[in-house]
Write a protein that holds these residues in place. Structure first.
Motif, PDB file in Angstrom:
ATOM      1  N   ARG A  74       0.772  -1.236  -0.081  1.00 42.57           N
ATOM      2  CA  ARG A  74      -0.025  -0.149   0.007  1.00 42.57           C
ATOM      3  C   ARG A  74       0.891   1.065  -0.071  1.00 42.57           C
ATOM      4  O   ARG A  74       0.571   2.056  -0.717  1.00 42.57           O
ATOM      5  CB  ARG A  74      -1.140   0.112   1.198  1.00 42.57           C
ATOM      6  CG  ARG A  74      -2.104  -1.091   1.019  1.00 42.57           C
ATOM      7  CD  ARG A  74      -2.972  -0.804   2.635  1.00 42.57           C
ATOM      8  NE  ARG A  74      -3.560   0.103   2.723  1.00 42.57           N
ATOM      9  CZ  ARG A  74      -3.894   0.747   3.914  1.00 42.57           C
ATOM     10  NH1 ARG A  74      -3.924  -0.084   5.072  1.00 42.57           N
ATOM     11  NH2 ARG A  74      -4.677   1.881   4.050  1.00 42.57           N
ATOM     12  N   ALA A  75       1.956   1.419   0.868  1.00 45.79           N
ATOM     13  CA  ALA A  75       2.779   2.449   1.019  1.00 45.79           C
ATOM     14  C   ALA A  75       3.386   2.937  -0.250  1.00 45.79           C
ATOM     15  O   ALA A  75       3.371   4.023  -0.766  1.00 45.79           O
ATOM     16  CB  ALA A  75       3.710   2.472   2.191  1.00 45.79           C
ATOM     17  N   ARG A  76       3.967   1.920  -0.948  1.00 42.80           N
ATOM     18  CA  ARG A  76       4.581   2.111  -2.350  1.00 42.80           C
ATOM     19  C   ARG A  76       3.557   2.473  -3.538  1.00 42.80           C
ATOM     20  O   ARG A  76       3.821   3.538  -4.167  1.00 42.80           O
ATOM     21  CB  ARG A  76       5.278   0.894  -2.712  1.00 42.80           C
ATOM     22  CG  ARG A  76       6.693   0.405  -1.849  1.00 42.80           C
ATOM     23  CD  ARG A  76       7.311  -0.775  -2.756  1.00 42.80           C
ATOM     24  NE  ARG A  76       8.543  -0.652  -1.896  1.00 42.80           N
ATOM     25  CZ  ARG A  76       8.878  -1.879  -0.864  1.00 42.80           C
ATOM     26  NH1 ARG A  76       7.790  -2.719  -0.743  1.00 42.80           N
ATOM     27  NH2 ARG A  76       9.774  -2.102  -0.660  1.00 42.80           N
ATOM     28  N   VAL A  77       2.342   1.998  -3.336  1.00 42.77           N
ATOM     29  CA  VAL A  77       1.329   2.379  -4.143  1.00 42.77           C
ATOM     30  C   VAL A  77       1.051   3.879  -4.050  1.00 42.77           C
ATOM     31  O   VAL A  77       0.725   4.637  -5.016  1.00 42.77           O
ATOM     32  CB  VAL A  77       0.232   1.502  -4.200  1.00 42.77           C
ATOM     33  CG1 VAL A  77      -1.228   2.078  -5.074  1.00 42.77           C
ATOM     34  CG2 VAL A  77       0.355   0.087  -4.777  1.00 42.77           C
ATOM     35  N   ARG A  78       0.783   4.214  -2.798  1.00 47.70           N
ATOM     36  CA  ARG A  78       0.280   5.474  -2.579  1.00 47.70           C
ATOM     37  C   ARG A  78       1.301   6.548  -2.801  1.00 47.70           C
ATOM     38  O   ARG A  78       0.949   7.910  -3.035  1.00 47.70           O
ATOM     39  CB  ARG A  78      -0.007   5.570  -0.884  1.00 47.70           C
ATOM     40  CG  ARG A  78      -1.184   4.683  -0.586  1.00 47.70           C
ATOM     41  CD  ARG A  78      -1.478   5.059   0.963  1.00 47.70           C
ATOM     42  NE  ARG A  78      -2.771   4.363   1.041  1.00 47.70           N
ATOM     43  CZ  ARG A  78      -3.273   4.488   2.205  1.00 47.70           C
ATOM     44  NH1 ARG A  78      -2.749   5.349   3.373  1.00 47.70           N
ATOM     45  NH2 ARG A  78      -4.466   3.974   2.568  1.00 47.70           N
TER      46      ARG A  78
END
Length: 323
Positions: A74-78
């Motif tokens: 999630r963090a990388r996508v965001r």
């Protein structure tokens, strides 16, 4: 972004309170493309966007955005996406420049880089002359452009736009459309949901049509139009009895105006033959017009059979989310 794919979704499912909102959704969006997701209220468009933007987890299936799994990474996508919702989310008390500098600082830019990036975006979106005016003085179109600019402070690889031109006048819509074209030309993938079918027709490289939680058709706008009818002959019946006789041949019905749409290939020979077949006595058809099929025809032909689950979707995205 690894490879050439910006968004890849396989078998996405989502259920709320026992109601299936998404039912095995598959989507593919290439890098640098404009992809439009169409559908009536409650079709599942906003839920799809929220899953892809990591705001809502799917119950089943997998989605990869900008090269990373939306659940596991999630963090990388965001860090690689931007989400702009249906209503502009800007601070009315700050100027346009202050709004963008604030977003730059929140995105981790230095004070100097935030100021430089804000100036670039203000110029790019035609807001330089209004840079030092409070956002409360901006028109609706200017606010939407400022909102979109705020979403681009971090140079996202994938931009999600959830009905971005809701409530805009025609000129402001045109300005935002050009901004979307510019984003695509610069390599960003744009994932657009809209109920304005002309918008998808003007902007999208590919279109997917959703209904009752499923993708019922996908392809280029021209391919989808050809699937329904390459052209359409609209005939106005002379009276209600004539309308009833002609109705079985139609793909589009408007009893209030006694108008029926008949599929045709658009050639003169086919139109002449069709009129002779439909009205051999030349008493049932008062007048006719020939149209190229539109996405409206696609929308009406492929949607509307499911139940409205709009109140069971996750809340609509509001404004720009820097996720």
């Amino acid at each position: 972004m690894p490879g050439t794919t910006a968004v890849e979704a396989t078998g996405l499912r989502k259920t709320y309170q026992g109601v299936t909102v998404l039912d095995r959704i598959d989507l593919h969006v290439p890098r640098g493309a404009v992809f439009a997701l169409l559908g009536p209220n409650g079709a599942g468009k906003t839920t799809t966007v929220r899953i892809l933007a990591t705001l809502t987890p799917p119950d089943a299936g997998r989605a990869v955005v900008a090269g990373y799994d939306v659940v596991a990474d999630r963090a990388r996508v965001r860090r690689r996406i931007s989400l702009t919702g249906q209503f502009a989310a800007v601070d009315d008390l700050q100027t346009g420049a202050e709004n963008l500098r604030m977003m730059g600082r929140l995105s981790g830019l230095s004070r100097r880089d935030a100021r430089r990036r804000a100036a670039e975006l203000l110029d790019r979106f035609g807001l330089a002359d209004a840079a030092h005016r409070p956002a409360v003085t901006y028109s609706g179109g200017m606010r939407r452009r400022l909102d979109l600019a705020a979403g681009l402070v971090g140079a996202p690889e994938v931009v999600f736009l959830d009905e971005p031109t809701t409530g805009l006048d025609p000129r402001s819509r045109q300005e935002l459309w050009q901004a979307v074209r510019d984003l695509s030309a610069q390599g960003a993938a744009v994932f657009l949901t809209t109920q304005y079918l002309e918008e998808a027709d003007q902007l999208a490289d590919r279109v997917a049509v959703m209904d009752a939680g499923r993708v019922v058709a996908e392809g280029t706008a021209d391919t989808l139009k050809a699937r329904v009818a390459g052209h359409r002959l609209d005939v106005v019946a002379t009276d209600a009895d004539a309308y009833a006789r002609l109705a079985p041949h139609a793909v589009r019905h408007s009893p209030g105006t006694l108008t029926l749409g008949i599929a045709t290939d658009g050639t003169a020979a086919h139109v002449r033959g069709l009129l002779d077949t439909l009205d051999p006595r030349r008493s049932d058809i008062a007048r006719f017009t020939l149209h190229t099929a539109t996405l409206d025809d696609v929308f009406l032909a492929l949607t509307g059979t499911g139940t409205d689950t709009g109140n069971r979707e996750t809340p609509a995205t509001q404004g720009t989310a820097r996720v």
